[in-house]
Design a protein around this motif. Structure first.
Motif, mmCIF file in Angstrom:
data_model
loop_
_atom_site.group_PDB
_atom_site.id
_atom_site.type_symbol
_atom_site.label_atom_id
_atom_site.label_comp_id
_atom_site.label_asym_id
_atom_site.label_seq_id
_atom_site.Cartn_x
_atom_site.Cartn_y
_atom_site.Cartn_z
ATOM 1 N N CYS A 44 0.820 -1.305 -0.090
ATOM 2 C CA CYS A 44 0.070 0.076 0.044
ATOM 3 C C CYS A 44 0.982 1.440 0.011
ATOM 4 O O CYS A 44 1.808 1.171 0.713
ATOM 5 C CB CYS A 44 -1.013 -0.211 1.093
ATOM 6 N N ASN A 47 -4.343 4.336 7.884
ATOM 7 C CA ASN A 47 -4.727 4.368 6.456
ATOM 8 C C ASN A 47 -4.128 3.242 5.506
ATOM 9 O O ASN A 47 -4.131 3.092 4.218
ATOM 10 C CB ASN A 47 -4.128 5.701 5.497
ATOM 11 N N THR A 48 -3.527 1.968 6.188
ATOM 12 C CA THR A 48 -3.053 0.903 5.473
ATOM 13 C C THR A 48 -3.548 -0.368 5.614
ATOM 14 O O THR A 48 -4.513 -0.267 6.289
ATOM 15 C CB THR A 48 -1.254 0.752 6.177
ATOM 16 N N ARG A 68 -5.095 2.755 -1.770
ATOM 17 C CA ARG A 68 -5.773 3.467 -0.971
ATOM 18 C C ARG A 68 -6.088 4.876 -1.182
ATOM 19 O O ARG A 68 -6.329 5.880 -0.375
ATOM 20 C CB ARG A 68 -4.505 3.861 0.529
ATOM 21 N N LEU A 113 -10.122 5.490 -0.276
ATOM 22 C CA LEU A 113 -10.506 5.589 1.317
ATOM 23 C C LEU A 113 -11.806 6.480 1.269
ATOM 24 O O LEU A 113 -11.726 7.452 0.826
ATOM 25 C CB LEU A 113 -9.365 6.231 2.089
ATOM 26 N N ALA A 140 -10.994 0.998 2.636
ATOM 27 C CA ALA A 140 -10.874 1.187 1.138
ATOM 28 C C ALA A 140 -12.199 0.413 0.634
ATOM 29 O O ALA A 140 -12.668 -0.342 0.601
ATOM 30 C CB ALA A 140 -9.954 0.044 0.556
ATOM 31 N N VAL A 182 -2.420 10.557 0.287
ATOM 32 C CA VAL A 182 -1.873 9.208 -0.682
ATOM 33 C C VAL A 182 -1.311 9.754 -1.968
ATOM 34 O O VAL A 182 -0.545 9.072 -2.423
ATOM 35 C CB VAL A 182 -3.359 8.265 -0.748
#
Ligand SMILES: Cc1cc2nc3c(=O)[nH]c(=O)nc-3n(C[C@H](O)[C@H](O)[C@H](O)COP(=O)(O)O)c2cc1C
Ligand code: SF4
Ligand code: SF4
Ligand code: FES
Lengths: 451, 370
Positions: free
Chosen positions: A358, A398-399, B55, B58, B77, B104
């Motif tokens: 990611c 966020n991973t 990502r 999201l 996700a 991101v």
């Protein structure tokens, strides 16, 4: 002297060998479980014991077991996570190296509880010699009827296989481990589905740490309720701590989670104090992924209470003023250690170990490493410190897997508690190459507002 | 009585829609369309197991379902999270999502070479679109960017790993569309690379599709390399009888010359289904060997979104009219211009707009639309 359940017999000569281990009371828990308890009753005992996973997250083991899906006609697997690669953590190694039969015994009882007839130990590749030790122990157990077909005449079949990893920290993350065990690239899976529903080869699977599974042996021997009486609150039983850094007696210690952090560091029974009469500056109490704490917040909580070596107390104050028990890798830094350098070293580790799936983790870990290196080398700017903070914040949460968080937390905690040391590096680009910031105020008592 | 299938109600950015159970948040948003659709750099609906990695998609789940209305603790996700009945999702209405997405995009760009001026993908690159829409104007990254050597993957495909965003789409394509996988990811972390073990040729009949799924210019068509900018070529739909694939392609032409052959793409840049209903993957022969207009039956101009740079320059005889809006509006620039043409299809399909000298006239449009 605290209670010892796992390492009680570790120093008996030749305890590594089956005959000695059996003579010392080994494999009683298998007899007890298989002959007098149903699989669900074993799970019930583990639930009652309050045992929490020893691999890092501290998830209650009994609860994890009871989540295991049990569809008809589908095999279930137990996988023992022996990948132990977290910097500072080396307790599983000690257990497997010196009393391998304890793990094998725990694995047989746990396999019985979960209905796993093929149980795997996934071991870190660098522990090459331990594979031989484990395989010898498995062979001995099998020769003595504890493994194979129809164990103790109960109709329960079980085999244990050892699989070596190839040197990737990420393969300790349970779903990456399963991928690797299946012979694939060790990328963590996207959850859900969780391993309890779809794990190894798509079948329901439980992944537990070595120490968690070894602790099942005393739990069955003494009963879950008795086990739960050891320790405090939700930190039941005993915990292995691998202590390292600037202490007099680095090593693996079994504690019953009632002692204070101060006692653990300074008493002769455990770490024996800071080496060379130096003063304590900081500590990472649970392996490289958990937040670092300055001495003052390590020994006392923000409320001014004594901090203890257990799950609740170590995390008291949340991430603002607390840390975590993690995997029990206790890393001590004395007054001569540089927190910037230490943080850089950890960031380098996470950059190197990210699986790269990611984008926040793949790119963010490398970016943090580069900024930390330039600050460490006196080439940083003040704005870099805020930038670091922003990067870690954009990685965290966020991973796909927690490695992203694990890479973000040490950076966040270092800036939170040691910001002036970072600023000193920026302001003293030459001096920081030859001198250390030192202890400064990090051990000073913290002013506690009266409630 | 036939049992009626229960549909799940999901609300995305205050728009509620009913979808079948098992639909991902992303696909539910695509059903709504427009701005609420999260950008997707790795998910590819035609490729099993794709998604979850980049990502960019999201979103925040403000309520999990009617049964359990708790919000989800982290952003999820959207391409790999399925909707539940009564779920409430925030995409553009959540500042946290916008912030994370910006992060991101920044992460995707810090090591990207930004060599768009010499990249064949420019103009149809999803990373370009993404950074225009969600990125910052400048970079905070002050270090050397990561580079890799260029590799030829056989005679037709070039891998320029430096541009790769590791979306894994090509890996899934090689795995699922060709029958023997010789293409994957080596190493890990920021040093991972797409590779065909030891420079092995990719000579499977369908391997050319990796070029189409690649969102950036990491995998490009060697037969087209540096031949032209995509916005100077004109895409037309064409087909031929092929015993290997559906034979339904897009030709990228200039005059009568065929510069490039690709599969046909939908609005999300994904390969469309062929007229036979299955995914329109095309074979290497159609893609690389059939470069004469006479090899193909040309169906007509492809539909390209007016917003794409590819729709630029398609009107050779065009006389650009004076811009009058600002004048009419007392010196204010227009706030919003709507494109009604791509929605209403008012022009007659048989009329090729690029051939018209000057602006279109009423006779060029469907009279029943008037
Ligand atoms: C990056 C990463 C590395 C990990 N490494 C290990 C490890 O080496 N050993 C381990 O037991 N758990 C490790 N874990 C935790 C496992 O994912 C899993 O939670 C654990 O094995 C569960 O066992 P437990 O419940 O008995 O603790 C790791 C997790 C992450 C995210
Ligand atoms: S967080 Fe890092 S290690 Fe985990 S899946 Fe993502 S890239 Fe891999
Ligand atoms: S080469 Fe293209 S398709 Fe393949 S992983 Fe990289 S960006 Fe994705
Ligand atoms: S499109 Fe969903 S994570 Fe990439």
């Amino acid at each position: 002297m605290g209670v010892k359940l796992l390492l009680e017999k570790a120093h008996v000569e030749n305890i590594r060998l089956y005959d000695v281990y059996r003579r010392e009371g080994g494999y009683r828990s298998v007899e007890k479980a298989l002959k007098t308890l149903s699989p669900d009753q074993v799970t019930e005992e583990v639930k009652k014991s309050g045992l929490r996973g020893r691999g890092g997250a501290g998830f209650p083991a009994g609860m994890k077991w009871s989540f295991l899906a049990k569809p008809e006609g589908v095999p279930r697997y137990l996988v023992c996570n022996a990948d132990e690669s977290e910097p500072g953590t080396f307790k599983d190694r000690y257990l497997m190296e010196f009393i391998p039969h304890l793990l094998i015994e725990g694995l047989i009882v746990s396999s019985y509880a979960l209905g796993s007839s093929r149980t795997y130990i996934y071991i870190r590749g660098e522990y090459a010699w331990i594979v031989d030790i484990l395989e010898q122990a498995i062979a001995e157990a099998k020769n003595n009827g504890w493994l194979g077909k129809n164990i103790l005449g109960t109709g329960f079949d079980c085999e244990i296989y050892v699989q070596r990893g190839a040197g990737a920290y990420i393969c300790g993350e349970e779903t990456a481990l399963l991928e690797s065990l299946e012979g694939k690239r060790g990328n963590p899976r996207i959850k859900p589905p969780f391993p309890a529903v779809k794990g190894l080869y798509g079948c329901p699977t439980v992944v537990n740490n070595v120490e968690t599974l070894a602790a099942v042996v005393p739990i069955i021997n003494m009963g879950g309720e008795e086990y739960a009486k050891i320790g405090v609150g939700r930190s039941t039983g005993t915990k292995l701590i691998s202590a390292c850094g600037n202490i007099n007696k680095p090593g693996v210690y079994e504690i019953d989670m009632t002692i204070s952090v101060e006692e653990f560091i300074y008493s002769d029974e455990y770490c024996g104090g800071i080496r060379n009469g130096k003063r304590l500056k900081a500590c990472i109490p649970g392996g490289s992924s958990v937040p670092i704490l300055p001495a003052n917040l390590l020994l006392k909580t923000a409320k001014g209470e004594t901090r203890y070596m257990n799950y609740e107390s170590l995390s008291d104050g949340g991430f603002a003023t607390g840390s975590m028990m993690g995997s029990g890798g206790f890393i001590v830094l004395d007054e001569d250690q540089c927190v910037v350098k230490n943080t850089y070293t950890l960031a380098r580790f996470y950059r190197h170990e990210s699986c790269g799936q990611c984008s926040p983790c793949r790119e963010g870990t490398g970016w943090m490493e580069k900024i930390l290196l330039s600050i460490e080398n006196g080439k940083g700017k003040m704005s870099d410190i805020d930038l670091l903070w922003d990067i870690q914040r954009k990685i965290e949460g966020n991973t796909i897997c927690p490695l992203g968080d694990a890479a973000a937390w040490p950076v966040a905690a270092a800036i939170r508690h040691f910001r002036d040391e970072f600023e000193w590096h920026v302001l003293n680009p030459d001096k920081c190459l030859t001198e250390n910031y030192g202890l400064r105020h990090y051990a000073d008592p913290i002013h506690v507002p009266v409630a | 009585m036939a049992e009626e299938k229960k549909l799940f109600k999901v609300t995305i950015d205050n728009i509620t829609i009913e979808v079948e159970p098992g639909t991902s948040i992303l696909n539910a948003a695509r059903k709504i369309g427009g701005d609420v659709v999260p950008p997707a750099m790795c998910y590819y609906s035609k490729l099993k197991d794709s998604g979850g990695k980049c990502r960019t998609c999201l979103v925040r789940v403000a309520a999990g379902s009617t049964a359990d209305p708790r919000p989800m603790p982290k952003l999820v996700a959207s391409c790999r999270t399925n909707v539940m009945d009564g779920m409430i999702v925030e995409n553009i209405t959540s500042p946290a999502v916008q912030e994370a997405r910006k992060g991101v995009v920044e992460f995707l760009l810090i090591n990207h070479p930004l060599d768009c001026p010499i990249c064949d993908q420019a103009g149809e690159c999803h990373l370009q679109d993404l950074s225009y829409e969600h990125g910052a104007e400048s970079t905070r990254y002050e270090f050397n960017r990561r580079t890799f050597k260029k590799h030829d993957l056989g005679p037709y495909i070039q891998l320029h790993m430096t541009r790769c965003i590791l979306c894994y789409r090509c890996v899934f394509t090689a795995d699922q569309v060709t029958n023997k996988r010789v293409h994957g990811v080596l190493d890990r972390g920021d040093h991972s690379e797409i590779a065909t073990y030891i420079e092995k040729n990719l000579n499977n009949d369908f391997i050319g599709n990796v070029i189409d799924v690649c969102p950036v210019g990491a995998l490009t068509d060697k037969t087209f390399r540096f031949k032209n900018r995509v916005w100077f070529t004109k895409p037309v739909d064409a087909h031929r009888n092929c015993d290997k694939c559906c034979g339904e392609v897009q030709l990228w032409m200039r005059g009568d010359e065929v510069f490039r052959v690709t599969a046909r793409k939908d609005e999300y840049g994904e390969i469309k289904d062929s007229s036979k209903g299955s995914t329109g993957w095309i074979c290497n022969e159609c893609r690389f060997e059939k470069k004469n207009a006479s090899d193909w039956v040309i169906e007509g101009l492809s539909n390209i979104s007016r917003h794409s740079v590819i729709s630029q320059g398609k009107y050779p005889g065009l006389v650009k009219p004076n811009e009058t809006v600002v004048e009419v509006m007392n010196g204010h620039a227009p706030r919003l211009m709507m494109n009604i043409h791509s929605v209403s299809e008012v022009n007659k399909p048989e009329i090729e707009l690029s051939k018209i000298a000057g602006p279109a006239h009423s006779s060029d449009f469907n009279s029943n639309n008037a």
